[in-house]
Design an enzyme around this catalytic site. Structure first.
Site, short mmCIF file in Angstrom:
data_model
loop_
_atom_site.label_atom_id
_atom_site.label_comp_id
_atom_site.label_asym_id
_atom_site.label_seq_id
_atom_site.Cartn_x
_atom_site.Cartn_y
_atom_site.Cartn_z
N LYS A 195 77.39 83.92 -25.44
CA LYS A 195 77.05 83.66 -24.03
C LYS A 195 75.82 84.46 -23.64
O LYS A 195 75.85 85.67 -23.56
CB LYS A 195 78.20 84.07 -23.11
CG LYS A 195 77.95 83.57 -21.69
CD LYS A 195 78.76 84.29 -20.63
CE LYS A 195 78.12 85.56 -20.14
NZ LYS A 195 76.82 85.39 -19.47
N GLY A 247 75.21 95.29 -22.51
CA GLY A 247 75.05 95.16 -21.07
C GLY A 247 75.36 96.47 -20.36
O GLY A 247 75.16 97.54 -20.93
N SER A 248 75.87 96.36 -19.14
CA SER A 248 76.08 97.56 -18.34
C SER A 248 77.31 98.35 -18.80
O SER A 248 78.26 97.78 -19.34
CB SER A 248 76.27 97.17 -16.87
OG SER A 248 77.44 96.38 -16.73
N THR A 249 77.27 99.64 -18.56
CA THR A 249 78.39 100.51 -18.91
C THR A 249 79.64 100.09 -18.14
O THR A 249 80.75 100.09 -18.67
CB THR A 249 78.02 101.98 -18.63
OG1 THR A 249 76.96 102.34 -19.53
CG2 THR A 249 79.19 102.92 -18.86
N GLU A 250 79.44 99.68 -16.90
CA GLU A 250 80.55 99.26 -16.05
C GLU A 250 81.33 98.11 -16.69
O GLU A 250 82.55 98.17 -16.85
CB GLU A 250 79.96 98.84 -14.71
CG GLU A 250 80.95 98.44 -13.66
CD GLU A 250 80.26 97.66 -12.53
OE1 GLU A 250 79.00 97.60 -12.51
OE2 GLU A 250 80.99 97.11 -11.69
N GLY A 252 81.09 97.10 -19.81
CA GLY A 252 81.56 97.55 -21.13
C GLY A 252 82.91 98.24 -21.04
O GLY A 252 83.82 97.99 -21.84
N GLU A 269 77.20 98.01 -26.71
CA GLU A 269 75.89 98.64 -26.61
C GLU A 269 75.55 98.66 -25.13
O GLU A 269 75.29 97.61 -24.54
CB GLU A 269 74.88 97.86 -27.43
CG GLU A 269 73.67 98.69 -27.82
CD GLU A 269 72.53 98.51 -26.85
OE1 GLU A 269 72.48 99.27 -25.85
OE2 GLU A 269 71.70 97.62 -27.07
N CYS A 303 67.38 99.38 -22.51
CA CYS A 303 68.49 100.33 -22.49
C CYS A 303 68.09 101.68 -23.06
O CYS A 303 68.60 102.71 -22.66
CB CYS A 303 69.68 99.76 -23.25
SG CYS A 303 69.23 99.08 -24.83
N GLU A 400 70.89 105.17 -14.60
CA GLU A 400 69.98 104.23 -15.23
C GLU A 400 69.34 103.36 -14.15
O GLU A 400 70.04 102.71 -13.38
CB GLU A 400 70.76 103.35 -16.21
CG GLU A 400 69.88 102.38 -16.96
CD GLU A 400 70.65 101.58 -18.01
OE1 GLU A 400 71.66 100.95 -17.68
OE2 GLU A 400 70.22 101.60 -19.18
P1 NAI Z 1 76.07 93.05 -16.85
O1 NAI Z 1 76.72 94.04 -17.76
O2 NAI Z 1 76.85 92.56 -15.68
O3 NAI Z 1 75.61 91.77 -17.69
C1 NAI Z 1 75.44 91.72 -19.09
C2 NAI Z 1 76.14 90.50 -19.65
O4 NAI Z 1 77.54 90.61 -19.43
C3 NAI Z 1 75.73 89.18 -18.99
O5 NAI Z 1 75.74 88.17 -19.97
C4 NAI Z 1 76.84 88.95 -17.98
O6 NAI Z 1 77.02 87.60 -17.64
C5 NAI Z 1 78.04 89.46 -18.74
N1 NAI Z 1 79.17 89.89 -17.92
C6 NAI Z 1 79.17 90.32 -16.63
N2 NAI Z 1 80.41 90.63 -16.22
C7 NAI Z 1 81.24 90.38 -17.27
C8 NAI Z 1 82.64 90.51 -17.48
N3 NAI Z 1 83.45 90.97 -16.53
N4 NAI Z 1 83.15 90.19 -18.69
C9 NAI Z 1 82.34 89.75 -19.67
N5 NAI Z 1 81.02 89.60 -19.53
C10 NAI Z 1 80.46 89.92 -18.35
O7 NAI Z 1 74.70 93.69 -16.38
P2 NAI Z 1 73.83 93.27 -15.09
O8 NAI Z 1 74.73 93.11 -13.93
O9 NAI Z 1 72.98 92.14 -15.48
O10 NAI Z 1 72.92 94.55 -14.91
C11 NAI Z 1 73.44 95.70 -14.24
C12 NAI Z 1 72.89 96.96 -14.87
O11 NAI Z 1 73.37 97.08 -16.20
C13 NAI Z 1 71.37 96.98 -15.03
O12 NAI Z 1 70.75 97.40 -13.85
C14 NAI Z 1 71.21 97.97 -16.15
O13 NAI Z 1 71.28 99.29 -15.65
C15 NAI Z 1 72.42 97.72 -17.02
N6 NAI Z 1 72.11 96.84 -18.17
C16 NAI Z 1 72.01 97.38 -19.41
C17 NAI Z 1 71.65 96.60 -20.49
C18 NAI Z 1 71.51 97.16 -21.86
O14 NAI Z 1 70.71 96.66 -22.63
N7 NAI Z 1 72.29 98.13 -22.25
C19 NAI Z 1 71.33 95.19 -20.34
C20 NAI Z 1 71.51 94.68 -19.00
C21 NAI Z 1 71.86 95.51 -17.97
MG MG Z 2 76.71 92.62 -13.60
#
Ligand code: NAI
Ligand code: MG
Length: 491
Positions: A195, A247-250, A252, A269, A303, A400
């Site tokens: 996804k 994605g986000s720590t939250e 994760g 990650e 990240c 971050e």
């Molecule tokens: P996010 O963690 O919500 O999104 C990342 C992925 O997870 C997307 O594909 C999203 O659709 C999916 N996702 C969202 N909620 C989910 C859930 N409950 N279960 C499974 N998958 C889910 O990150 P977001 O909201 O785009 O960005 C928020 C913050 O996270 C950013 O400001 C940044 O600080 C951090 N981030 C870190 C990344 C990294 O490379 N480590 C990448 C993206 C964001």
């Molecule tokens: Mg999000």
């Protein structure tokens, strides 16, 4: 160079040193009006859709499927069938053949993918073209090489595939993160449901056409689009054996809670707040370039970005002065212009988050510097920003930001640098700038970070493992280490 002044008789002298625009044509890219989900080698009509836009001008690009639980389950079922129906028992050398094909097709279609990536995600075309695409192809080449050598990678451990991998990726490196996930999974004999992030689905959807060209057996890779609800449905699915998330720590943490006790394998990650540490014996100009690359590359949506600059007090002033001067030469604007250094912020939501944290920095007492630059009216933009006078306790030193914003702090001794660098819940990466090899090794041993770069920053290579400590997650991607999460062993 706008006007050429030739009046002096000799070689032409530019009348104006500003850059003329150098737009990359979008003719090579064809975007459909509406996309479905790629399931079992076919396009499944999406029952619900949303609109994906370009962050450079907010123009709508296409209607994208928002996969429901049932649609996710059909993708998982297709992956299970493909797994049982030959893929998991195919000889490694046969699997390698498909990975090599994918790598070669990505190279052949690199320009098309690069333009689409910049259009949908906002990153400068020079980065999609010179970083994202070459690295994505390199990952497939690299893992193609391992597919028939797993027994040698893990001698006497009988490596076998895990099953169906559910993979959830972010928007900052859409195609590259797809490559990091899909290549090792297939090399190890797994099948995949992936996804992409909701704001950047288009290169993943174009990748389905690469799979068709490569004649990958149906159902080995399935792609479902949608937001976090689709991601959560994939994590929950009983038919998935392993989840890989970036994605986000939250989110994760939520996934880890959700999977506790389920027996599913998991790699995470997550975020970072990396220290980029500068000693007074560094090569100053080279270091300034490294700092700029560390935080302004990809608008700071990285990240492992070097978002906390730790400078030894004795060189603080000359370094900050040089850095500010360098910032005035960064060109902010249209991601599709070949001269652009800093493109568009990926989404309205991310722009809000950056603005909020920058406001908090000013409120807490840090000093802000932004070079003069004219930001386009439409779209999402943020000027490259440096904060000085930053205390460890400020939010901009702790959280971050994921934007083009650098916080500068100081230290006196190497011990203090280590102490400050490690004083964060994260641990993904760090940078060290010094002339002394012994100091690099001393620092690298003490920094609690998955990657430590020395006299360089943001350097990636498929042969090198990448991943975090603490709240930056666990598991490694890249290198031989990156095979392990996609294998089970007789032990
Ligand atoms: P996010 O963690 O919500 O999104 C990342 C992925 O997870 C997307 O594909 C999203 O659709 C999916 N996702 C969202 N909620 C989910 C859930 N409950 N279960 C499974 N998958 C889910 O990150 P977001 O909201 O785009 O960005 C928020 C913050 O996270 C950013 O400001 C940044 O600080 C951090 N981030 C870190 C990344 C990294 O490379 N480590 C990448 C993206 C964001
Ligand atoms: Mg999000």
């Amino acid at each position: 160079m706008a006007e050429i002044d030739t009046t002096q008789g000799g070689a032409a002298v530019p009348g104006d040193w500003t850059y003329a625009s150098a737009p990359e044509s979008t003719d090579i890219v064809r975007i459909a009006e509406r996309y479905g989900h790629y399931v079992g080698g076919e396009w499944l009509e999406a029952s619900e859709t949303y609109e994906t836009i370009s962050p450079r001008d907010e123009a709508p690009l296409a209607a994208i499927g928002q996969a429901t639980k049932a649609e996710v389950e059909s993708a998982v079922a297709a992956a299970r069938n493909a797994y049982a129906d030959g893929w998991s028992s195919l000889p490694g050398s046969e699997r390698a053949k498909y990975l090599f094909r994918i790598a070669r097709i990505l190279q052949e279609r690199a320009r098309e993918f690069a333009v689409l990536e910049s259009l949908n995600g906002g990153k400068p075309i020079n980065e999609s073209r010179d970083v994202d695409l070459p690295l994505a192809a390199a990952h497939f080449f690299y893992y193609a090489g391992w597919a028939d050598k797993l027994e040698y990678a893990f001698p006497n451990r009988r490596p076998r595939p895990v099953g169906v991998a559910g993979q959830i990726i972010p928007w900052n490196f859409p195609l590259l993160m797809l490559a990091w996930k899909v290549a090792p999974a297939l090399a190890c004999g797994n099948t995949v449901v992936l996804k992409p992030a909701e704001t950047t689905p288009l290169t993943a959807l174009l990748f389905c056409d690469v799979l068709r060209q490569a004649e990958l057996p149906a159902g080995v890779v399935n792609i479902v689009t949608g937001d976090g609800r689709t991601g959560a449905a994939l994590v929950e699915s009983d038919g998935v054996d392993k989840i890989a998330f970036t994605g986000s720590t939250e989110v994760g943490k939520a996934i880890q809670r959700q999977l506790a006790g389920s027996g599913k394998k998991l790699t995470l990650e997550l975020g970072g707040k990396a220290a980029n540490i500068v000693f007074d014996d560094c090569a100053l100009d080279q270091t300034v370039e490294g700092i700029v690359n560390g935080i302004y590359f990809n608008q700071g949506h990285v990240c492992c970005a070097g978002s906390r600059l730790l400078v030894q007090e004795s060189i603080y002033e000359p370094l900050v002065e040089k850095l500010k001067r360098r910032l005035t030469t960064l060109r902010v604007g249209d991601p599709l212009d070949k001269n652009t250094d800093v493109g568009a912020i990926n989404s309205a939501m991310q722009l809000e988050k950056i603005k909020e944290l920058v406001a908090a920095g000013e409120e807490e007492g840090a000093e802000i510097y932004q070079p003069p630059c004219v930001l386009p009216e439409k779209g999402y933009w943020f000027a490259p920003t440096v904060f000085t006078n930053v205390a460890q306790s400020y939010r901009i030193a702790q959280e971050e930001i994921f934007g083009p914003v650098l916080s500068v702090l100081t230290f006196r001794t190497p011990d203090e640098a280590v102490e400050k660098a490690n004083n964060t819940p994260y641990g993904l990466s760090a940078g060290v700038w010094t002339e002394k090899g012994s100091r690099i090794l001393w620092m690298a041993q003490r920094l609690r970070a998955g990657v430590v770069w020395a006299n360089t920053y943001n350097r990636f290579d498929p042969t090198s493992p990448f991943g975090g400590y603490k709240e930056s997650g666990f598991g490694r991607e890249g290198g031989r280490h990156g095979l392990e999460p996609y294998l089970r062993f007789d032990e």
